[in-house]
Design a protein around this motif. Structure first.
Motif, PDB file in Angstrom:
ATOM      1  N   GLU A   5       0.954  -1.359  -0.106  1.00 26.75           N
ATOM      2  CA  GLU A   5      -0.119  -0.277  -0.137  1.00 26.75           C
ATOM      3  C   GLU A   5       0.839   1.409   0.204  1.00 26.75           C
ATOM      4  O   GLU A   5       0.434   2.227   0.526  1.00 26.75           O
ATOM      5  CB  GLU A   5      -0.915  -0.066   1.425  1.00 26.75           C
ATOM      6  CG  GLU A   5      -2.023  -1.137   1.298  1.00 26.75           C
ATOM      7  CD  GLU A   5      -3.098  -1.036   0.016  1.00 26.75           C
ATOM      8  OE1 GLU A   5      -3.168   0.089  -0.450  1.00 26.75           O
ATOM      9  OE2 GLU A   5      -3.354  -1.969  -0.456  1.00 26.75           O
ATOM     10  N   PHE A   6       2.191   1.120  -0.706  1.00 30.97           N
ATOM     11  CA  PHE A   6       3.046   2.336  -0.712  1.00 30.97           C
ATOM     12  C   PHE A   6       2.710   2.945  -1.996  1.00 30.97           C
ATOM     13  O   PHE A   6       3.295   2.407  -3.097  1.00 30.97           O
ATOM     14  CB  PHE A   6       4.361   1.769  -0.627  1.00 30.97           C
ATOM     15  CG  PHE A   6       5.437   2.885  -0.357  1.00 30.97           C
ATOM     16  CD1 PHE A   6       5.227   4.109   0.466  1.00 30.97           C
ATOM     17  CD2 PHE A   6       6.620   2.817  -1.021  1.00 30.97           C
ATOM     18  CE1 PHE A   6       6.136   5.130   0.472  1.00 30.97           C
ATOM     19  CE2 PHE A   6       7.484   3.909  -0.893  1.00 30.97           C
ATOM     20  CZ  PHE A   6       7.457   5.071  -0.188  1.00 30.97           C
ATOM     21  N   GLY A  22       4.359   6.774 -14.250  1.00 29.52           N
ATOM     22  CA  GLY A  22       4.825   5.762 -13.987  1.00 29.52           C
ATOM     23  C   GLY A  22       4.220   5.568 -12.442  1.00 29.52           C
ATOM     24  O   GLY A  22       3.887   6.640 -11.688  1.00 29.52           O
ATOM     25  N   ALA A  23       4.252   4.362 -12.023  1.00 34.59           N
ATOM     26  CA  ALA A  23       3.597   4.044 -10.522  1.00 34.59           C
ATOM     27  C   ALA A  23       4.225   2.885 -10.191  1.00 34.59           C
ATOM     28  O   ALA A  23       4.628   1.858 -10.843  1.00 34.59           O
ATOM     29  CB  ALA A  23       2.305   4.136 -10.562  1.00 34.59           C
ATOM     30  N   ILE A  36       7.634  -3.475  -9.534  1.00 34.67           N
ATOM     31  CA  ILE A  36       8.116  -2.463 -10.503  1.00 34.67           C
ATOM     32  C   ILE A  36       8.114  -1.071  -9.530  1.00 34.67           C
ATOM     33  O   ILE A  36       6.782  -0.608  -9.172  1.00 34.67           O
ATOM     34  CB  ILE A  36       7.302  -2.322 -11.725  1.00 34.67           C
ATOM     35  CG1 ILE A  36       7.311  -3.450 -12.582  1.00 34.67           C
ATOM     36  CG2 ILE A  36       7.768  -1.201 -12.498  1.00 34.67           C
ATOM     37  CD1 ILE A  36       6.068  -3.722 -13.452  1.00 34.67           C
ATOM     38  N   HIS A  37       9.267  -0.289  -9.574  1.00 34.29           N
ATOM     39  CA  HIS A  37       9.261   0.862  -8.688  1.00 34.29           C
ATOM     40  C   HIS A  37       8.646   2.038  -9.787  1.00 34.29           C
ATOM     41  O   HIS A  37       8.758   1.904 -10.888  1.00 34.29           O
ATOM     42  CB  HIS A  37      10.579   1.129  -8.089  1.00 34.29           C
ATOM     43  CG  HIS A  37      10.884   0.144  -7.188  1.00 34.29           C
ATOM     44  ND1 HIS A  37      11.601   0.697  -5.968  1.00 34.29           N
ATOM     45  CD2 HIS A  37      10.988  -1.043  -7.178  1.00 34.29           C
ATOM     46  CE1 HIS A  37      11.862  -0.494  -5.290  1.00 34.29           C
ATOM     47  NE2 HIS A  37      11.447  -1.478  -5.859  1.00 34.29           N
ATOM     48  N   ALA A  38       8.221   3.038  -9.127  1.00 32.47           N
ATOM     49  CA  ALA A  38       7.653   4.284  -9.860  1.00 32.47           C
ATOM     50  C   ALA A  38       8.549   4.943 -11.016  1.00 32.47           C
ATOM     51  O   ALA A  38       8.265   5.006 -12.114  1.00 32.47           O
ATOM     52  CB  ALA A  38       7.053   5.163  -9.041  1.00 32.47           C
ATOM     53  N   GLU A  39       9.863   5.122 -10.524  1.00 30.64           N
ATOM     54  CA  GLU A  39      10.672   5.423 -11.532  1.00 30.64           C
ATOM     55  C   GLU A  39      11.113   4.617 -12.566  1.00 30.64           C
ATOM     56  O   GLU A  39      11.111   4.912 -13.636  1.00 30.64           O
ATOM     57  CB  GLU A  39      12.262   5.772 -10.764  1.00 30.64           C
ATOM     58  CG  GLU A  39      11.779   7.049  -9.755  1.00 30.64           C
ATOM     59  CD  GLU A  39      11.820   6.697  -8.227  1.00 30.64           C
ATOM     60  OE1 GLU A  39      11.883   7.284  -7.446  1.00 30.64           O
ATOM     61  OE2 GLU A  39      11.152   5.469  -8.198  1.00 30.64           O
ATOM     62  N   GLN A  40      11.081   3.111 -12.259  1.00 23.19           N
ATOM     63  CA  GLN A  40      11.337   2.358 -13.160  1.00 23.19           C
ATOM     64  C   GLN A  40      10.150   2.423 -14.411  1.00 23.19           C
ATOM     65  O   GLN A  40      10.401   2.062 -15.559  1.00 23.19           O
ATOM     66  CB  GLN A  40      11.546   0.884 -12.686  1.00 23.19           C
ATOM     67  CG  GLN A  40      12.926   0.759 -11.807  1.00 23.19           C
ATOM     68  CD  GLN A  40      12.796  -0.640 -11.157  1.00 23.19           C
ATOM     69  OE1 GLN A  40      11.740  -1.210 -10.748  1.00 23.19           O
ATOM     70  NE2 GLN A  40      14.053  -1.538 -11.711  1.00 23.19           N
ATOM     71  N   SER A  41       9.006   2.316 -13.695  1.00 26.12           N
ATOM     72  CA  SER A  41       7.681   2.225 -14.626  1.00 26.12           C
ATOM     73  C   SER A  41       7.814   3.412 -15.363  1.00 26.12           C
ATOM     74  O   SER A  41       7.567   3.350 -16.661  1.00 26.12           O
ATOM     75  CB  SER A  41       6.562   2.600 -13.290  1.00 26.12           C
ATOM     76  OG  SER A  41       5.328   2.738 -14.185  1.00 26.12           O
ATOM     77  N   VAL A  58      10.392  13.359 -12.112  1.00 24.21           N
ATOM     78  CA  VAL A  58       9.490  14.054 -10.935  1.00 24.21           C
ATOM     79  C   VAL A  58       8.714  12.904 -10.131  1.00 24.21           C
ATOM     80  O   VAL A  58       8.174  12.115 -10.770  1.00 24.21           O
ATOM     81  CB  VAL A  58       8.096  14.940 -11.564  1.00 24.21           C
ATOM     82  CG1 VAL A  58       7.594  15.601 -10.239  1.00 24.21           C
ATOM     83  CG2 VAL A  58       8.959  15.997 -12.555  1.00 24.21           C
ATOM     84  N   VAL A  59       9.096  12.750  -8.847  1.00 24.65           N
ATOM     85  CA  VAL A  59       8.655  11.863  -8.013  1.00 24.65           C
ATOM     86  C   VAL A  59       7.947  12.296  -6.608  1.00 24.65           C
ATOM     87  O   VAL A  59       8.600  13.502  -6.118  1.00 24.65           O
ATOM     88  CB  VAL A  59       9.796  10.779  -7.744  1.00 24.65           C
ATOM     89  CG1 VAL A  59      10.962  11.374  -7.037  1.00 24.65           C
ATOM     90  CG2 VAL A  59       9.118   9.635  -7.225  1.00 24.65           C
ATOM     91  N   ASN A  60       6.978  11.709  -6.099  1.00 24.13           N
ATOM     92  CA  ASN A  60       6.330  12.338  -4.790  1.00 24.13           C
ATOM     93  C   ASN A  60       7.023  11.777  -3.532  1.00 24.13           C
ATOM     94  O   ASN A  60       6.643  12.009  -2.550  1.00 24.13           O
ATOM     95  CB  ASN A  60       5.020  12.050  -4.840  1.00 24.13           C
ATOM     96  CG  ASN A  60       4.500  10.620  -4.892  1.00 24.13           C
ATOM     97  OD1 ASN A  60       5.168   9.699  -5.360  1.00 24.13           O
ATOM     98  ND2 ASN A  60       3.610  10.108  -4.220  1.00 24.13           N
TER      99      ASN A  60
END
Length: 228
Positions: A5-6, A22-23, A36-41, A58-60
């Motif tokens: 749930e991250f 990406g997510a 799959i990590h958001a940046e990889q996505s 750009v990442v949160n």
């Protein structure tokens, strides 16, 4: 992200000016190593859209070490700017002091560079050709074991995935993940997959079993296999 749930989201900005979303993505019934990590996505989304360079991410959340190492594989990674909610315009080397990457291993061909492995499309099977095309454009300078996947959906749409290998190996992103990521980000329903073809040259390693495990967690379609 049904396990942790991250919720992490990212945007990769290409040199073309296009934005690629990406997510974080996790798969129940499969190992967390296949997450799959958001940046990889976001980056693999841009890669499959044939973007030649990423200028900004750009990442949160602050990128984890896994993602920092993955980004270090990119063409012109030293110029990549990281933008966080609390801090903008941070160069990637700021997050990777004394970094280990492709240059440390004498590798000049980087992720997002145009690559051709020399495989020939010799079949009239379009899904198999998608898999072979993915393997042909894979990034695998360390193992020399490229692979790709072709997926056909019941609505007739076809996509392919490519292997994105990393100097540190663990942050590598197999072709099944890049394909499934692309499907999710483009509103394709993975429960409506009709065929999956996996093509690889298993010189030093094989991703066949891992791909079969991930596919099994998503649908009941049996993966077809081609050894190149």
């Amino acid at each position: 992200t049904p396990i942790s749930e991250f919720h992490v989201g990212a945007i990769a900005i290409g040199e073309s000016g296009d934005f690629y979303f990406g997510a974080n993505q996790e798969f129940q019934g499969s190992s967390m190593a296949q997450t799959i990590h958001a940046e990889q996505s976001a980056i693999s989304h841009a890669w499959l859209r044939n973007e030649s360079r990423i200028t900004d991410i750009v990442v949160n959340y602050t990128p984890c070490g896994h993602c920092r190492q993955f980004m270090n594989e990119l063409y012109q990674a030293e110029d990549l700017k990281i933008h966080l909610p609390h801090s903008q315009n941070n160069p990637l080397p700021q997050y990777l002091p004394d970094s280990f990457g492709p240059k440390a291993l004498g590798v000049d061909l980087l992720l997002l560079n145009k690559e051709e492995q020399g495989f020939t499309l010799t079949t009239e099977d379009e899904v198999a050709n998608k898999a072979i095309l993915g393997a042909n454009r894979a990034h695998s300078p360390y193992s020399k074991s490229p692979h790709g996947v072709g997926i056909l959906f019941k609505n007739g749409e076809m996509i392919c995935g490519r292997y994105a290998e990393n100097a540190a190996f663990n942050p590598s992103l197999p072709a099944m993940q890049t394909a499934i990521n692309f499907a999710y980000l483009n509103q394709l329903d993975v429960s409506k997959i009709e065929r999956v073809v996996f093509a690889e040259k298993p010189l030093r390693l094989s991703h066949r079993k891992m791909a079969e495990q991930l596919l099994k967690s998503l649908c009941k379609v049996k993966m077809e296999y081609i050894s190149l």
